[in-house]
Each structure stands twice: as structure tokens, then as C-alpha cells.
Write a protein that holds these residues in place. Structure first.
Motif, mmCIF file in Angstrom:
data_model
loop_
_atom_site.group_PDB
_atom_site.id
_atom_site.type_symbol
_atom_site.label_atom_id
_atom_site.label_comp_id
_atom_site.label_asym_id
_atom_site.label_seq_id
_atom_site.Cartn_x
_atom_site.Cartn_y
_atom_site.Cartn_z
ATOM 1 N N PRO A 104 0.833 -1.215 0.000
ATOM 2 C CA PRO A 104 0.000 0.000 0.000
ATOM 3 C C PRO A 104 0.860 1.255 0.000
ATOM 4 C CG PRO A 104 -0.046 -1.056 2.146
ATOM 5 C CD PRO A 104 0.717 -1.962 1.227
ATOM 6 N N PRO A 106 2.024 4.994 1.090
ATOM 7 C CA PRO A 106 2.018 5.643 2.410
ATOM 8 C C PRO A 106 0.840 6.609 2.522
ATOM 9 C CG PRO A 106 3.815 6.473 1.053
ATOM 10 C CD PRO A 106 3.184 5.343 0.319
ATOM 11 N N ALA A 107 0.400 6.793 3.766
ATOM 12 C CA ALA A 107 -0.748 7.675 4.005
ATOM 13 C C ALA A 107 -0.395 9.098 3.601
ATOM 14 C CB ALA A 107 -1.141 7.614 5.476
ATOM 15 N N GLN A 108 -1.361 9.749 3.012
ATOM 16 C CA GLN A 108 -1.166 11.137 2.593
ATOM 17 C C GLN A 108 -1.356 12.052 3.806
ATOM 18 O OE1 GLN A 108 -0.410 12.413 -0.407
ATOM 19 N NE2 GLN A 108 -0.269 10.426 -1.421
ATOM 20 N N SER A 109 -0.407 12.923 4.033
ATOM 21 C CA SER A 109 -0.547 13.903 5.110
ATOM 22 C C SER A 109 -0.818 15.264 4.478
ATOM 23 C CB SER A 109 0.725 13.946 5.968
ATOM 24 O OG SER A 109 1.825 14.301 5.159
#
Length: 125
Positions: A104, A106-109
Motif C-alpha cells: 500500500p 504511504p498515508a497522505q498527510s
């Protein structure tokens, strides 16, 4: 027993016999008759005649059965056999997406912005 299955079994037996007869024949060298030995094609004909005739009739039987089976399969072209055996009450489990990325992202910040620059210092007078 279905006639289609009967002819399929006969087809498999003819195919196995055809392979066996072809493998029993003596190689006459060179594919397509190229480079054959002088006594190879017209020499001793006893067993060669029998194997050649057997190969011919097995090949005719194989092709005839192939055409017959293809015609029978086209005539029986029904789809209802498999779909009627499925359970209609339970929903199917979702299939995994095989084209998805296995790792997956990486989470969007929050977007990174440049730090604010301090106001320029005024020289003292």
C-alpha cells in the motif's frame, strides 16, 4: 453413458495407438524425404507396408472422430448445466483484486509548504 464420452474414449485409444505405430516405424532420415538412403524408401517392405497402412487408417479414424466430436459439441452447446448447480441463497465471497498494488502507498498527510520567511531586518539609524 453418454455417446459423447464414448467417442471421446475411442478417440483417446486411437490417438495412443497412432502414437505407438508412428514410434515403431523405422526412421528414414531427413524430414520431408530429404536425404533418404537408397534402400530406405523402397527396400524391405514387409513390416513397413503393414505399419504404413496402419498409420494411414488410424490417422483417418482420428480425423473422423475429431470432426464427429466437434459437431456433437457444437450441437450440445448448452450453458445451463453448471449454473443450475450453484447455490442461489448465499452471496459469493468477493474476489481479491489481483491487479492491485501489493504494497500500500504511504498515508497522505497535509501538503508540505515552505516555512514562512522572517521579515527583513531594518538597519538601525
Amino acid at each position: 453413458m453418454s455417446l459423447f464420452i464414448f467417442f471421446t474414449v475411442i478417440q483417446a485409444l486411437v490417438a495412443a495407438a497412432l502414437v505407438a505405430v508412428v514410434l515403431m516405424q523405422r526412421s528414414e532420415g531427413g524430414g520431408l524425404g530429404i536425404g533418404s538412403s537408397p534402400g530406405g524408401a523402397f527396400g524391405a517392405r514387409g513390416a513397413a507396408d503393414f505399419l504404413t497402412r496402419t498409420t494411414k487408417w488410424l490417422a483417418v479414424a482420428f480425423v473422423t472422430l475429431s470432426i464427429l466430436l466437434a459437431a456433437m459439441a457444437a450441437r450440445q452447446g448448452q450453458v445451463g448445466d453448471v449454473s443450475t448447480t450453484l447455490e442461489r441463497g448465499a452471496p459469493a465471497a468477493p474476489k481479491p483484486d489481483l491487479l492491485a498494488d501489493p504494497v500500500p502507498a504511504p498515508a497522505q498527510s497535509a501538503p508540505v509548504t515552505a516555512p514562512a520567511q522572517p521579515a527583513p531586518v531594518q538597519p538601525a539609524e
